[in-house]
Design a protein around this motif. Structure first.
Motif, PDB file in Angstrom:
ATOM      1  N   VAL A   7       0.871  -1.174   0.000  1.00 34.81           N
ATOM      2  CA  VAL A   7       0.000   0.000   0.000  1.00 34.81           C
ATOM      3  C   VAL A   7       0.913   1.230   0.000  1.00 34.81           C
ATOM      4  CG1 VAL A   7      -1.767   1.317   1.245  1.00 34.81           C
ATOM      5  CG2 VAL A   7      -1.779  -1.200   1.321  1.00 34.81           C
ATOM      6  N   ARG A   8       0.726   2.097  -0.958  1.00 33.19           N
ATOM      7  CA  ARG A   8       1.577   3.282  -1.069  1.00 33.19           C
ATOM      8  C   ARG A   8       1.450   4.147   0.187  1.00 33.19           C
ATOM      9  NH1 ARG A   8       4.280   5.557  -5.247  1.00 33.19           N
ATOM     10  NH2 ARG A   8       4.632   7.833  -5.231  1.00 33.19           N
ATOM     11  N   SER A  10       1.422   7.296   2.881  1.00 29.33           N
ATOM     12  CA  SER A  10       0.661   8.541   2.877  1.00 29.33           C
ATOM     13  C   SER A  10       1.589   9.750   2.881  1.00 29.33           C
ATOM     14  CB  SER A  10      -0.252   8.612   4.110  1.00 29.33           C
ATOM     15  OG  SER A  10      -1.206   7.571   4.091  1.00 29.33           O
ATOM     16  N   SER A  22      -3.491   5.975   0.036  1.00 26.97           N
ATOM     17  CA  SER A  22      -4.000   4.832  -0.725  1.00 26.97           C
ATOM     18  C   SER A  22      -4.547   3.819   0.252  1.00 26.97           C
ATOM     19  CB  SER A  22      -2.882   4.199  -1.554  1.00 26.97           C
ATOM     20  OG  SER A  22      -2.334   5.130  -2.461  1.00 26.97           O
ATOM     21  N   GLN A  23      -5.473   2.964  -0.217  1.00 27.86           N
ATOM     22  CA  GLN A  23      -6.089   1.983   0.666  1.00 27.86           C
ATOM     23  C   GLN A  23      -5.716   0.543   0.334  1.00 27.86           C
ATOM     24  OE1 GLN A  23     -10.242   3.389   0.272  1.00 27.86           O
ATOM     25  NE2 GLN A  23     -10.130   3.965   2.431  1.00 27.86           N
ATOM     26  N   THR A  28      -6.397   3.265  -6.149  1.00 25.58           N
ATOM     27  CA  THR A  28      -6.571   4.680  -6.467  1.00 25.58           C
ATOM     28  C   THR A  28      -5.956   5.558  -5.383  1.00 25.58           C
ATOM     29  OG1 THR A  28      -8.637   4.182  -7.620  1.00 25.58           O
ATOM     30  CG2 THR A  28      -8.274   6.476  -6.960  1.00 25.58           C
ATOM     31  N   ARG A  29      -5.282   6.604  -5.792  1.00 25.54           N
ATOM     32  CA  ARG A  29      -4.692   7.566  -4.869  1.00 25.54           C
ATOM     33  C   ARG A  29      -5.727   8.645  -4.552  1.00 25.54           C
ATOM     34  NH1 ARG A  29      -0.609   7.241  -1.301  1.00 25.54           N
ATOM     35  NH2 ARG A  29       0.979   8.881  -1.475  1.00 25.54           N
ATOM     36  N   THR A  30      -5.923   8.953  -3.281  1.00 29.83           N
ATOM     37  CA  THR A  30      -6.905   9.950  -2.857  1.00 29.83           C
ATOM     38  C   THR A  30      -6.182  11.197  -2.366  1.00 29.83           C
ATOM     39  OG1 THR A  30      -8.474   8.213  -2.234  1.00 29.83           O
ATOM     40  CG2 THR A  30      -8.839  10.419  -1.313  1.00 29.83           C
TER      41      THR A  30
END
Length: 406
Positions: A7-8, A10, A22-23, A28-30
């Motif tokens: 998981v990328r 934060s 990311s989750q 998808t990057r938020t």
């Protein structure tokens, strides 16, 4: 490989607020501030790769090299020195025009805001890639990637030369213009100030005064003064390399004269002008700006930490004090409001650089409190018919926020 497994990490602001997250691996990057941070934090995209902080810190964000055997593998988290609320406020203050705002801690070099306009909605990077790319300048931060003519804020640099030469009390007859190599160069608006010395020349921003002094001292001395502020050098920071242009050609009189008040061949970014202003506010010690507060791996261990670092000594404390005093007087003459609950005054210098196309670069460089500088704020507006003083509401708004939240 790592993007499929990890998981990328934060990206957070200095107060722990999430800017990007990311989750799931490759998910998808938020982004919590899709416009205000887009040309600083940038983006991560499966299609278009990485840009901004997402690119600079990609290696640590994409995985956490700590032997983590947990079920969920996570990249490291990156915490910025930026205050997200201040960044958002700065962006809102400038989003209607082309320009930027830099906010720096005068005592530490921490960058608290780096806002630029125009920008783009980072959450639409994949669906509107072509449309975004058609907009000029959206991937280029005006705060630190776009050197432009500084106009009269350059007089901070010429001031050092005048004071160190010991000629600040000598008077110059300002008739509103000066003829140099057959070229008539005027004060802004064609105003004539009569017999003036350094203090009045600075506060009234007399081009004639600064041209006269630079010509008296010679081009080589002005060049050495500019270089003492690292003009013309590439400055490597933890997130970018700053570029500027500083060229006095063969020290021709017309180039020396126009350079003295920020026209000539000089191009500089707002971030470097903030560094120059910070060195004056900090008794001549220029600090290295930094953006990364810390990197923390998935086990909670700090693997990288930002720190205050002295870059260069630009002048002695007495010279800095003289410039601080005239900046304080200039701030008062501009009618800048007192800021914060304590009613602090703002020291300042305006600049209005002519672009040669009928528009200006408007500048306002400041520090506050004027008597004990804590923060530096530099704002500019590009391709405008406005003058530097019109940026006062932007600067006052941000100082009020800084001091009211202390």
């Amino acid at each position: 490989m790592y993007e499929k497994e990890y998981v990328r990490g934060s990206i957070l602001d200095r107060n722990g607020n999430t800017i990007a997250f990311s989750q799931k691996p490759g998910g998808t990057r938020t982004y919590s501030h899709p416009y205000a941070f887009s040309n600083l934090v940038g983006y991560w995209s499966k299609i278009y790769g990485t840009y901004g902080v997402e690119k600079t810190m990609n290696d640590v964000l994409v995985h956490s090299d700590c032997g983590n055997r947990d079920q969920e593998k996570r990249g490291a988290d990156v915490t910025l020195t930026i205050d997200a609320a201040l960044q958002e406020q700065a962006y809102k203050d400038i989003k209607k025009y082309k320009g930027s705002v830099v906010v720096m801690n005068a005592k530490t070099g921490e960058l608290l805001a780096l806002a630029s306009s125009p920008t783009f909605n980072v959450t639409e990077i994949e669906e509107k890639w072509k449309e975004i790319n058609e907009k000029e300048g959206v991937f280029f931060s005006n705060a630190y990637q776009n050197p432009v003519a500084p106009g009269s804020v350059f007089k901070l640099i010429t001031s050092k030369e005048i004071i160190e030469a010991g000629i600040e009390k000598e008077e110059v007859e300002d008739t509103g213009s000066l003829k140099v190599n057959g070229q008539t160069i005027r004060n802004y608006g064609g105003k004539a100030y009569g017999s003036i010395a350094y203090r009045e020349g600075f506060v009234k921003s007399s081009n004639v005064y600064f041209m006269n002094r630079a010509l008296k001292l010679g081009g080589l001395r002005l060049y050495k003064t500019g270089r003492s502020f690292l003009l013309g050098e590439d400055i490597s920071l933890d997130f970018a390399t700053l570029h500027s242009n500083f060229d006095l050609k063969d020290y021709e009189d017309n180039i020396v004269a126009t350079t003295a008040f920020g026209q000539g061949e000089t191009l500089v970014t707002p971030l470097q002008m903030a560094m120059i202003t910070q060195s004056i506010a900090n008794d001549g010690e220029m600090l290295k700006p930094y953006l990364f507060k810390s990197v923390v791996n998935s086990k909670g261990k700090i693997t990288q930490e930002g720190k205050t670092e002295k870059l260069v000594k630009t002048m002695d404390a007495d010279t800095a004090e003289e410039i601080k005093e005239v900046m304080k007087e200039a701030g008062e003459s501009y009618g800048l409001s007192e800021v914060g609950e304590q009613g602090y005054s703002i020291a300042a210098k305006t600049g209005t650089a002519e672009r040669g196309d009928g528009t200006n670069n408007a500048w306002l460089v400041t520090f506050a409190p004027a008597d004990d500088p804590q923060y530096i704020i530099v704002a500019n507006r590009l391709k405008t018919t406005e003058i530097g003083k019109t940026l006062a509401p932007v600067v006052e708004d941000l100082y009020d926020t800084l001091f009211d939240h202390e």
